[in-house]
Design an enzyme around this catalytic site. Sequence first.
Site, PDB file in Angstrom:
ATOM      1  N   LEU A 210       0.856  -1.199   0.000  1.00 52.39           N
ATOM      2  CA  LEU A 210       0.000   0.000   0.000  1.00 52.39           C
ATOM      3  C   LEU A 210       0.880   1.232   0.000  1.00 52.39           C
ATOM      4  CD1 LEU A 210      -2.401  -0.465   3.066  1.00 52.39           C
ATOM      5  CD2 LEU A 210      -3.113  -0.337   0.683  1.00 52.39           C
ATOM      6  N   HIS A 211       0.676   2.137  -0.937  1.00 54.56           N
ATOM      7  CA  HIS A 211       1.392   3.409  -0.816  1.00 54.56           C
ATOM      8  C   HIS A 211       0.686   4.585  -1.476  1.00 54.56           C
ATOM      9  CE1 HIS A 211       2.629   2.299  -4.873  1.00 54.56           C
ATOM     10  NE2 HIS A 211       2.982   3.550  -5.060  1.00 54.56           N
ATOM     11  N   ARG A 212      -0.392   4.343  -2.216  1.00 51.06           N
ATOM     12  CA  ARG A 212      -1.078   5.443  -2.917  1.00 51.06           C
ATOM     13  C   ARG A 212      -1.664   6.432  -1.918  1.00 51.06           C
ATOM     14  NH1 ARG A 212       0.364   5.352  -7.822  1.00 51.06           N
ATOM     15  NH2 ARG A 212       0.619   3.220  -8.459  1.00 51.06           N
TER      16      ARG A 212
END
Length: 370
Positions: A210-212
């Site tokens: 997850l990084h958005r």
Amino acid sequence: MKKKVIDLVAGARPNFMKLAPVVRAFRDLFQENGLGWRIVHTGQHYDHSMNGVFFESLDIPPPDVHLGVGSGTHGTQTARILERYEAHLLEKQPAATVVFGDVNSTVACALAAVKLGIPVVHVEAGLRSFDRTMPEEINRIVTDTLSDLLLVSEHSGMENLRREGVENGKVHLVGNVMIDTLVRELPRALDKKTYLRYGFNKKEYALLTLHRPSNVDDSEILGRILDVVIALSKEIPVIFPAHPRTCKLLSEFHLEHLVIDAENLHLVAPLPYHDNLCLMANAKVVLTDSGGMQEETSYLRVPCLTLRENTERPVTVDLGTSRLVGNDPARIEAALRDVMNGNWPEGRAIPLWDGKASKRIARILMEFVT
Ligand code: UD1
């Protein structure tokens, strides 16, 4: 006569696996034709785990130029790259500047080059999520507008560029350079058996990344995703290699304890390429908001829950193994049920994702600059 040189620009993690096969293809084809190249690293990503480890493990030669820009707001980072790359271009003009993907380094270097009359080549052109709240969508649209040669990875990109009125002769469907790297590196990755390091069996664990901004910048949304993942971890173990930005936000939002308390949710630092590939290839399911991992899981035929409302890579849903589930717990849970029950598309081969895209690119570029 002076040797013609082509600049290859990379700055952020997803650029490095796209750059590697193109450098190799250049090495094979260019040397005998009197062409040279220069690797330009903007320094957008600088942690060893996000940068150096990829150069080492993918045998990418050290950068010829390093702009050392580091992190900043979008405006600051883009402006710094633009200013520093322009200074290098003024010293030495390449015959073309090749940019990859959709990160800030891509658009900044394209802009610096085009303003000096240097032709811009965009690898992974034409992709559109049609979501202008995504910083990458702005980078894609601007870079394509500035490009003289647009090299496309999937059919939707050809359609998008045609609809936008881009001249036919500038556009080539070449396939996916990230898959070139995967094809070459898969045997070495599988040999690593990385899952054993965490005590997992093949196909008995899930992989999460997850990084958005749309998933991690809001504490409520991030907390909601974690709740679903923690519930999943009671069924099968979950490994979560977290981007530095996600780690920072977990700590800022005081959500770290949720992860630490969940016995079967393993939070780890960003993984080197081969370990991540090994974990992806052997996972029961991947949950991710990464564009690259949507493509890689499709090639590997591993079920992928794409934690986004849209994708600029629709072929991964149409032919591949990805399903868009957003960050809504009900949709994520329903998709997880389907995976567990074996009710998931097997996926089909995607045209030109065959490990040879970089060779096609080298040939097109050689014609373009000679
Ligand atoms: C960038 C790309 C994104 C890509 C992602 C892959 C843009 C607009 N976004 O997002 O498309 O999917 O890379 O990783 O270019 N940081 C570190 N160490 C690093 C790099 C970053 O700690 O080596 C932290 C910093 O706090 C930084 C933050 O991560 O401010 C964000 O980094 P940045 O390069 O701005 O964007 P990414 O989120 O990495």
